[in-house]
Design a protein around this motif. Structure first.
Motif, PDB file in Angstrom:
ATOM      1  N   PHE A  63      70.680 -31.481 -30.436  1.00  0.00           N
ATOM      2  CA  PHE A  63      69.453 -32.235 -30.191  1.00  0.00           C
ATOM      3  C   PHE A  63      68.345 -31.874 -31.172  1.00  0.00           C
ATOM      4  O   PHE A  63      67.673 -32.761 -31.700  1.00  0.00           O
ATOM      5  CB  PHE A  63      68.948 -32.055 -28.756  1.00  0.00           C
ATOM      6  CG  PHE A  63      67.712 -32.872 -28.477  1.00  0.00           C
ATOM      7  CD1 PHE A  63      67.816 -34.210 -28.171  1.00  0.00           C
ATOM      8  CD2 PHE A  63      66.452 -32.302 -28.575  1.00  0.00           C
ATOM      9  CE1 PHE A  63      66.680 -34.987 -27.946  1.00  0.00           C
ATOM     10  CE2 PHE A  63      65.310 -33.067 -28.346  1.00  0.00           C
ATOM     11  CZ  PHE A  63      65.429 -34.400 -28.031  1.00  0.00           C
ATOM     12  N   LYS A  64      68.132 -30.612 -31.441  1.00  0.00           N
ATOM     13  CA  LYS A  64      67.027 -30.206 -32.321  1.00  0.00           C
ATOM     14  C   LYS A  64      67.177 -30.823 -33.708  1.00  0.00           C
ATOM     15  O   LYS A  64      66.227 -31.411 -34.238  1.00  0.00           O
ATOM     16  CB  LYS A  64      66.945 -28.686 -32.412  1.00  0.00           C
ATOM     17  CG  LYS A  64      65.805 -28.220 -33.267  1.00  0.00           C
ATOM     18  CD  LYS A  64      65.726 -26.713 -33.347  1.00  0.00           C
ATOM     19  CE  LYS A  64      64.564 -26.345 -34.259  1.00  0.00           C
ATOM     20  NZ  LYS A  64      64.533 -24.963 -34.612  1.00  0.00           N
ATOM     21  N   TYR A 108      69.103 -33.420 -34.655  1.00  0.00           N
ATOM     22  CA  TYR A 108      69.008 -34.884 -34.527  1.00  0.00           C
ATOM     23  C   TYR A 108      67.555 -35.309 -34.381  1.00  0.00           C
ATOM     24  O   TYR A 108      67.088 -36.252 -35.025  1.00  0.00           O
ATOM     25  CB  TYR A 108      69.862 -35.350 -33.348  1.00  0.00           C
ATOM     26  CG  TYR A 108      69.248 -36.431 -32.512  1.00  0.00           C
ATOM     27  CD1 TYR A 108      69.190 -37.740 -32.963  1.00  0.00           C
ATOM     28  CD2 TYR A 108      68.690 -36.137 -31.273  1.00  0.00           C
ATOM     29  CE1 TYR A 108      68.607 -38.732 -32.194  1.00  0.00           C
ATOM     30  CE2 TYR A 108      68.107 -37.116 -30.507  1.00  0.00           C
ATOM     31  CZ  TYR A 108      68.065 -38.408 -30.969  1.00  0.00           C
ATOM     32  OH  TYR A 108      67.485 -39.378 -30.204  1.00  0.00           O
ATOM     33  N   ASN A 109      66.781 -34.635 -33.526  1.00  0.00           N
ATOM     34  CA  ASN A 109      65.394 -35.002 -33.256  1.00  0.00           C
ATOM     35  C   ASN A 109      64.526 -34.870 -34.509  1.00  0.00           C
ATOM     36  O   ASN A 109      63.658 -35.708 -34.760  1.00  0.00           O
ATOM     37  CB  ASN A 109      64.840 -34.147 -32.117  1.00  0.00           C
ATOM     38  CG  ASN A 109      63.652 -34.782 -31.452  1.00  0.00           C
ATOM     39  OD1 ASN A 109      63.627 -35.985 -31.207  1.00  0.00           O
ATOM     40  ND2 ASN A 109      62.664 -33.971 -31.148  1.00  0.00           N
ATOM     41  N   GLU A 110      64.766 -33.838 -35.315  1.00  0.00           N
ATOM     42  CA  GLU A 110      64.015 -33.664 -36.563  1.00  0.00           C
ATOM     43  C   GLU A 110      64.325 -34.781 -37.554  1.00  0.00           C
ATOM     44  O   GLU A 110      63.424 -35.318 -38.200  1.00  0.00           O
ATOM     45  CB  GLU A 110      64.347 -32.305 -37.185  1.00  0.00           C
ATOM     46  CG  GLU A 110      63.771 -31.137 -36.403  1.00  0.00           C
ATOM     47  CD  GLU A 110      64.284 -29.784 -36.870  1.00  0.00           C
ATOM     48  OE1 GLU A 110      65.183 -29.737 -37.766  1.00  0.00           O
ATOM     49  OE2 GLU A 110      63.821 -28.768 -36.329  1.00  0.00           O
ATOM     50  N   TYR A 153      65.600 -37.787 -36.784  1.00  0.00           N
ATOM     51  CA  TYR A 153      65.100 -39.017 -36.160  1.00  0.00           C
ATOM     52  C   TYR A 153      63.614 -39.204 -36.482  1.00  0.00           C
ATOM     53  O   TYR A 153      63.173 -40.295 -36.840  1.00  0.00           O
ATOM     54  CB  TYR A 153      65.322 -38.956 -34.649  1.00  0.00           C
ATOM     55  CG  TYR A 153      64.932 -40.206 -33.909  1.00  0.00           C
ATOM     56  CD1 TYR A 153      65.889 -41.162 -33.583  1.00  0.00           C
ATOM     57  CD2 TYR A 153      63.616 -40.439 -33.517  1.00  0.00           C
ATOM     58  CE1 TYR A 153      65.537 -42.316 -32.887  1.00  0.00           C
ATOM     59  CE2 TYR A 153      63.253 -41.589 -32.828  1.00  0.00           C
ATOM     60  CZ  TYR A 153      64.222 -42.516 -32.522  1.00  0.00           C
ATOM     61  OH  TYR A 153      63.865 -43.663 -31.844  1.00  0.00           O
ATOM     62  N   ARG A 183      62.765 -44.811 -26.886  1.00  0.00           N
ATOM     63  CA  ARG A 183      64.013 -44.083 -27.141  1.00  0.00           C
ATOM     64  C   ARG A 183      64.491 -43.387 -25.880  1.00  0.00           C
ATOM     65  O   ARG A 183      63.701 -42.823 -25.132  1.00  0.00           O
ATOM     66  CB  ARG A 183      63.806 -43.041 -28.229  1.00  0.00           C
ATOM     67  CG  ARG A 183      65.076 -42.270 -28.546  1.00  0.00           C
ATOM     68  CD  ARG A 183      64.836 -41.177 -29.550  1.00  0.00           C
ATOM     69  NE  ARG A 183      64.462 -39.945 -28.871  1.00  0.00           N
ATOM     70  CZ  ARG A 183      64.217 -38.802 -29.484  1.00  0.00           C
ATOM     71  NH1 ARG A 183      64.281 -38.734 -30.804  1.00  0.00           N
ATOM     72  NH2 ARG A 183      63.901 -37.723 -28.812  1.00  0.00           N
ATOM     73  N   THR A 197      67.730 -40.633 -25.016  1.00  0.00           N
ATOM     74  CA  THR A 197      68.821 -39.835 -25.562  1.00  0.00           C
ATOM     75  C   THR A 197      69.602 -39.245 -24.403  1.00  0.00           C
ATOM     76  O   THR A 197      69.017 -38.610 -23.527  1.00  0.00           O
ATOM     77  CB  THR A 197      68.290 -38.702 -26.470  1.00  0.00           C
ATOM     78  OG1 THR A 197      67.465 -39.275 -27.482  1.00  0.00           O
ATOM     79  CG2 THR A 197      69.426 -37.932 -27.111  1.00  0.00           C
TER      80      THR A 197
END
Length: 138
Positions: A97-98, A100-102, A104, A115, A117
């Motif tokens: 997640f970390k 991917y989130n950065e 994104y 969004r 997730t």
């Protein structure tokens, strides 16, 4: 009235469904993964002899899936900045997640669609991320 849309630049769907469907002024994308067009290659994924994921790089998969989404949007007559809703499926929320989130945040700095997730046990092919998107279209 609705119209089916296919992209010549994105990987073919893995089943009997279109890349996207236009309904009114909305474009609904089917689930999009990071596979490469005309190939079974999945960027950032190494498979073992049994076809199971041996190693993967979620960052590389994120860049690839965003590229595939962009191609489908553009080929259907929409664009990245017209995305209004994105549902993201991750197979490893805890570890991925970390990163991917950065990534994104860099792609969606100017356009910030709604969004969601969620973590899923697996996806139909050996991938770690899939996107389901809705955009506006003329």
């Amino acid at each position: 009235m609705s119209a089916v849309k296919h992209s010549s630049r994105a990987p073919a769907p893995v089943g009997l469904y279109p890349h996207a469907r236009k309904v009114g002024n909305l474009l609904f994308l089917s689930g999009v993964g990071p596979r490469k067009k005309d190939s079974k290659e999945i960027p950032g994924v190494t498979l073992d002899d049994n076809g199971n994921i041996a190693t993967y790089d979620i960052a590389e998969q994120c860049h690839s899936v965003f590229s595939n989404v962009r191609a489908i949007l553009e080929d259907a007559g929409s664009s990245w900045d017209r995305l209004v809703d994105v549902t993201v499926f991750l197979t490893n929320m805890k570890d991925d997640f970390k990163t991917y989130n950065e990534i994104y945040a860099k792609y969606f700095r100017d356009n910030q669609p709604c969004r969601t997730t969620v973590e899923v046990l697996s996806l139909p092919t050996p991938i770690g991320i899939e996107l389901k998107c809705i955009a506006t279209i003329d």
